[in-house]
Design a protein around this motif. Sequence first.
Motif, mmCIF file in Angstrom:
data_model
loop_
_atom_site.group_PDB
_atom_site.id
_atom_site.type_symbol
_atom_site.label_atom_id
_atom_site.label_comp_id
_atom_site.label_asym_id
_atom_site.label_seq_id
_atom_site.Cartn_x
_atom_site.Cartn_y
_atom_site.Cartn_z
ATOM 1 N N THR A 119 0.811 -1.214 0.000
ATOM 2 C CA THR A 119 0.000 0.000 0.000
ATOM 3 C C THR A 119 0.845 1.266 0.000
ATOM 4 O O THR A 119 1.983 1.271 0.498
ATOM 5 C CB THR A 119 -0.887 0.007 1.268
ATOM 6 N N ARG A 224 -5.010 12.323 -4.016
ATOM 7 C CA ARG A 224 -4.672 10.903 -4.092
ATOM 8 C C ARG A 224 -4.553 10.489 -5.561
ATOM 9 O O ARG A 224 -5.147 11.104 -6.440
ATOM 10 C CB ARG A 224 -5.776 10.039 -3.444
ATOM 11 N N ARG A 285 -9.435 14.422 8.861
ATOM 12 C CA ARG A 285 -9.452 13.085 9.457
ATOM 13 C C ARG A 285 -8.041 12.790 9.959
ATOM 14 O O ARG A 285 -7.074 13.009 9.223
ATOM 15 C CB ARG A 285 -9.859 12.074 8.379
ATOM 16 N N ASP A 288 -4.506 11.572 7.875
ATOM 17 C CA ASP A 288 -4.544 11.717 6.413
ATOM 18 C C ASP A 288 -3.303 12.440 5.894
ATOM 19 O O ASP A 288 -2.934 13.502 6.402
ATOM 20 C CB ASP A 288 -5.777 12.520 5.979
#
Length: 333
Positions: A119, A224, A285, A288
């Motif tokens: 990831t 992203r 959040r 992040d």
Amino acid sequence: MTSKILVTGGAGYIGSHTSYACLDEGFEVVILDDLSTGVAHAISPEARFIEGDVADRELLARIFKEEKPDAVLHFAGRIVVPESVENPIKYYQENTCTSLGLLHEMVKADIGTILFSSTAAVYDPDNGGDALPEDALKVPLSPYGQSKLMTEAMIRDIGVAHGLGAGILRYFNVAGADPKGRVGQSTPNATHLLKIASQVATGKREFMEVYGEDYETRDGTCVRDYIHVSDLASAHVETLKHVLSVGGQITMNCGYGRGATVKEVIAAAERVTGSPIDARPADRRAGDAPSLVADVSRIRETLPSWQPKHETLEEMAETAIAWEEKLKTLNSA
Ligand SMILES: NC(=O)c1ccc[n+]([C@@H]2O[C@H](COP(=O)([O-])OP(=O)(O)OC[C@H]3O[C@@H](n4cnc5c(N)ncnc54)[C@H](O)[C@@H]3O)[C@@H](O)[C@H]2O)c1
Ligand SMILES: O=c1ccn([C@@H]2O[C@H](COP(=O)(O)OP(=O)(O)O[C@H]3O[C@H](CO)[C@H](O)[C@H](O)[C@H]3O)[C@@H](O)[C@H]2O)c(=O)[nH]1
């Protein structure tokens, strides 16, 4: 000769798309999944399905003896970042330790190839926003990211010692659904941005929240590198062919090499339906990264045959929303 693969987590989101892609390419597919977050309807009828836990070493030994797969595609694991902060033992147990057991059984049974789901969460969240090559600084912020980075290290060391061929794929943000409508993201409480936006777009949620509009990005929201799940699935097929033919180990980022903001993703979903999505500003959040974008030079050079086909945000949104609609009938059946 047909190659046979064992897919752990093949009833999950990415594992099911990859299983279909491998079947489409003529691989024989055996799926091992405990259905803890996966769903039975995601399993192709052309695959052999074994319901069970990857942590069950006796079961693994039996599968390897009976099925003799040429490779293992290891998707199974826990994936919720905040949960990993609250319960790190679960993540080190079920991601890292379970993977170690799997690797041990592979070595014992002389299974020579593994692909592993890693990831972008292994990289430094404060990376400055430039595209990240595979050798960029690793600072996993969560036990989830750390559990993946530790598994990467185990695969590399065990690979060198025991001649295991390995493809470690670091996924950036996976989105969308099978354009043929066979599978999609089916986990009801998935937290991914486009999944949530699709739930709003299909009336399953009234509104969604945008976590932070004060980042130093072009519109203040996080950036992203979104990759369509079907392109990610075909990246697995090409990586598998590559490692099966040349052996060795390779670690590759999987993305398109460009970033989109949260607001741009929501806008794409709005263009698909032609209706506004109620997206309300909310606090940042925790944990992040402002920006995570892949440098994709390595995957492009290593796999020239990998040709992404669904690169636009619209296609990701269109397929995700179509799948969300289909889920209404599947879940009421
Ligand atoms: N979804 C993403 O955006 C993303 C991004 C980066 C990496 N990944 C990685 O990709 C992999 C697949 O993610 P996903 O989004 O498809 O998740 P998912 O939850 O949809 O799939 C995981 C599958 O593994 C199964 N499973 C879990 N533990 C198991 C066990 N011990 N034994 C047998 N089966 C088990 C689940 O039932 C499920 O079918 C994970 O390893 C994840 O960390 C996902
Ligand atoms: O309702 C939502 C959901 C998400 N976001 C924002 O959208 C962006 C993407 O969030 P996701 O939850 O979709 O994805 P993450 O980037 O947090 O994480 C995903 O990608 C990571 C790698 O980058 C890990 O692999 C992880 O497993 C996977 O969930 C973030 O800025 C997030 O704050 C919102 O604003 N509202």
